[in-house]
Scaffold this active site. Structure first.
Site, PDB file in Angstrom:
ATOM      1  N   ARG A  71      55.676  60.532  15.126  1.00 47.03           N
ATOM      2  CA  ARG A  71      55.545  61.200  13.819  1.00 47.03           C
ATOM      3  C   ARG A  71      56.380  62.469  13.632  1.00 47.03           C
ATOM      4  O   ARG A  71      56.455  62.995  12.522  1.00 47.03           O
ATOM      5  CB  ARG A  71      54.075  61.530  13.521  1.00 47.03           C
ATOM      6  CG  ARG A  71      53.121  60.343  13.602  1.00 47.03           C
ATOM      7  CD  ARG A  71      53.513  59.206  12.696  1.00 47.03           C
ATOM      8  NE  ARG A  71      52.518  58.128  12.674  1.00 47.03           N
ATOM      9  CZ  ARG A  71      52.766  56.904  12.264  1.00 47.03           C
ATOM     10  NH1 ARG A  71      53.980  56.578  11.846  1.00 47.03           N
ATOM     11  NH2 ARG A  71      51.825  55.990  12.251  1.00 47.03           N
ATOM     12  N   ASP A 311      52.916  49.939  20.178  1.00 46.84           N
ATOM     13  CA  ASP A 311      53.028  50.258  18.750  1.00 46.84           C
ATOM     14  C   ASP A 311      52.055  51.383  18.390  1.00 46.84           C
ATOM     15  O   ASP A 311      51.391  51.347  17.351  1.00 46.84           O
ATOM     16  CB  ASP A 311      52.777  49.012  17.884  1.00 46.84           C
ATOM     17  CG  ASP A 311      53.209  49.206  16.429  1.00 46.84           C
ATOM     18  OD1 ASP A 311      53.846  50.227  16.124  1.00 46.84           O
ATOM     19  OD2 ASP A 311      52.891  48.338  15.588  1.00 46.84           O
ATOM     20  N   HIS A 315      47.224  58.177  12.930  1.00 44.54           N
ATOM     21  CA  HIS A 315      46.908  58.542  11.548  1.00 44.54           C
ATOM     22  C   HIS A 315      45.730  59.506  11.551  1.00 44.54           C
ATOM     23  O   HIS A 315      44.900  59.489  12.472  1.00 44.54           O
ATOM     24  CB  HIS A 315      46.570  57.312  10.701  1.00 44.54           C
ATOM     25  CG  HIS A 315      47.730  56.399  10.454  1.00 44.54           C
ATOM     26  ND1 HIS A 315      48.814  56.772   9.691  1.00 44.54           N
ATOM     27  CD2 HIS A 315      47.989  55.138  10.885  1.00 44.54           C
ATOM     28  CE1 HIS A 315      49.689  55.766   9.652  1.00 44.54           C
ATOM     29  NE2 HIS A 315      49.213  54.772  10.367  1.00 44.54           N
TER      30      HIS A 315
END
Length: 429
Positions: A71, A311, A315
């Site tokens: 991120r 993966d 969040h």
């Protein structure tokens, strides 16, 4: 998790040294001096040595994950390179490849250089994967050559598929000059529409919008055909469906430039696990049927699937606490990886532990062109030490990521990483 600098001399005593490159497993000691492997054999203890008792533990190569999302830059509220590194170490990973769907996108030599420079401060090795198209908009190829010069190791628009077949062909064609993999997020958006899970009996019962398995396999088939046409290298990410596997298996019979990965969550869960609307199980591609899960396990066993990749997709709690249709796709997966795949593959399906370790170490390294001889004397210690038979329950306390969106919390695990040694540091449970 405890994390500290390695002492000058560290003796790993009485461990089973499993070398996935040589395919050997020998009980031995290992001496690490100044962060490098000094000796392997029967080594006498002394007061000057810090001794780590490795009895009943396996010492092997540090794990390598070719598919994570950290991120940074842009969404440091979800994950940073530092917090992602700590999550990786907790899972036994010493080396990862970060995907380019950041803000700004990793689509220029300058952003590649930023990731490389920032990674020097981190306790793991971080390799940037550059975007295939500028801004991941599918319209214009990035400066691949210049990005490779700065440290990119592959190219992908992951999170978004390259829908334009001509653009995908150009990317594969261009990449042949550098012999590096192109990674395409395989989803036919016209078929996916607003689907949030696999199309089947469960989605019908839950009343959720869904997409069929050919949403993935159609795109996989197209990419395999383009790979054959161009001679490029294709790496297929997060394979989830039996139909995709059939295409890959057939292609591999004649094309040695195709590789593929599978995630722990597609091996562990089925769409039946979505009955309670757990948004942590909302991923792209979606969790599929029991039949697909069995096919993936078979694909691991017969070598159609080359490596395990998490993966890892962090969040915020606020985003994942929304309704299922509005929550973002993705789950974290680094800390839970080994315990999950070792349970499904080794314990439940008689897969060899050595073969699983290969899928976490030598095989992903080979795909990305990294050094594979990690147990050579004089090499910087990049090691994972694990208990292959410990049974435990994954909890939120095991999560080192900045985000907590894991469906593995509360699940039974088999096998646990105990220590990770890398870049002169050691982490331990």
């Amino acid at each position: 998790m405890n994390f500290s600098k390695l002492k000058k001399q560290v003796l790993l005593k009485g461990g089973q040294i499993l070398d996935p490159l040589a395919k050997t497993s020998i009980k031995n000691d290992m001496l690490i001096e100044d962060g490098k492997i000094k000796a392997i054999g029967k080594i006498k203890s002394s007061k000057s040595l810090e001794i780590i008792d490795c009895k009943n533990l396996i010492i092997t190569h540090g794990f390598c994950d070719v598919h994570v999302h950290f991120r940074e830059p842009g969404r440091e509220d979800k994950e940073t390179l530092e917090t992602g590194s700590m999550a990786a170490l907790a899972g036994g990973f010493t080396r990862v490849c970060v995907m380019p769907n950041t803000n700004p996108t990793i689509d220029s030599p300058e952003v590649i250089r930023y990731i490389i420079d920032r990674s020097q401060e981190c306790p793991i090795y971080i390799h940037p994967i550059g975007a295939i198209t500028k801004g991941q908009d599918g319209n214009e190829l990035t400066e691949m050559g210049a990005m490779l010069t700065e440290g990119a190791v592959a190219f992908s628009d992951d999170g978004l598929p390259v829908t334009n077949s001509s653009m995908m062909r150009n990317a594969l064609d261009y990449a042949t000059m550098f012999d590096i993999p192109i990674i395409n997020h395989a989803e036919d958006l016209c078929l996916k529409k607003d689907g949030v899970m696999h199309e089947g009996i469960v989605s019908t019962n839950l009343g959720l919008p869904s997409s069929p398995d050919i949403t993935e396999s159609n795109m996989v088939h197209r990419d395999l055909s383009l790979t054959e046409l161009t001679g490029g290298r294709l790496h297929v990410p997060h394979v989830s469906s039996e139909k995709s596997l059939e295409h890959i298996r057939l292609s591999k019979k004649s094309n040695k430039k195709v590789t593929a990965e599978v995630t722990p969550h597609h091996l562990f869960f089925t769409d039946n696990d979505l009955q309670n609307f757990d948004t942590n199980l909302k991923v792209a591609p979606p969790i599929r049927t029991i039949s697909d899960k069995k096919a993936l396990i078979k694909g691991v066993k017969d070598g159609t699937l080359d490596c395990i990749a998490t993966d890892h997709a962090p969040h915020t709690i606020e985003e994942k606490e929304g309704t299922f249709d509005l929550a973002p796709f993705g789950m974290i997966g680094l800390e839970s990886c080994f315990g999950a795949v070792n349970k499904v593959l080794v314990k439940d399906n008689n897969f060899k532990l050595l073969s699983l370790i290969e899928m976490l170490t030598t095989k992903p390294r080979k795909i990305m062109g990294f050094n594979n001889n990690l147990l050579e004397i004089g090499t910087s210690a990049e090691l994972t030490i694990l208990d292959a038979k410990e049974e435990w329950i994954f909890s939120k306390d095991d999560i080192q990521s900045k985000s907590k969106n894991s469906p593995f919390v509360g699940k039974n695990m088999y096998g646990r990483v105990k220590f990770t040694i890398n870049k002169g540091h050691i982490s331990s449970k």
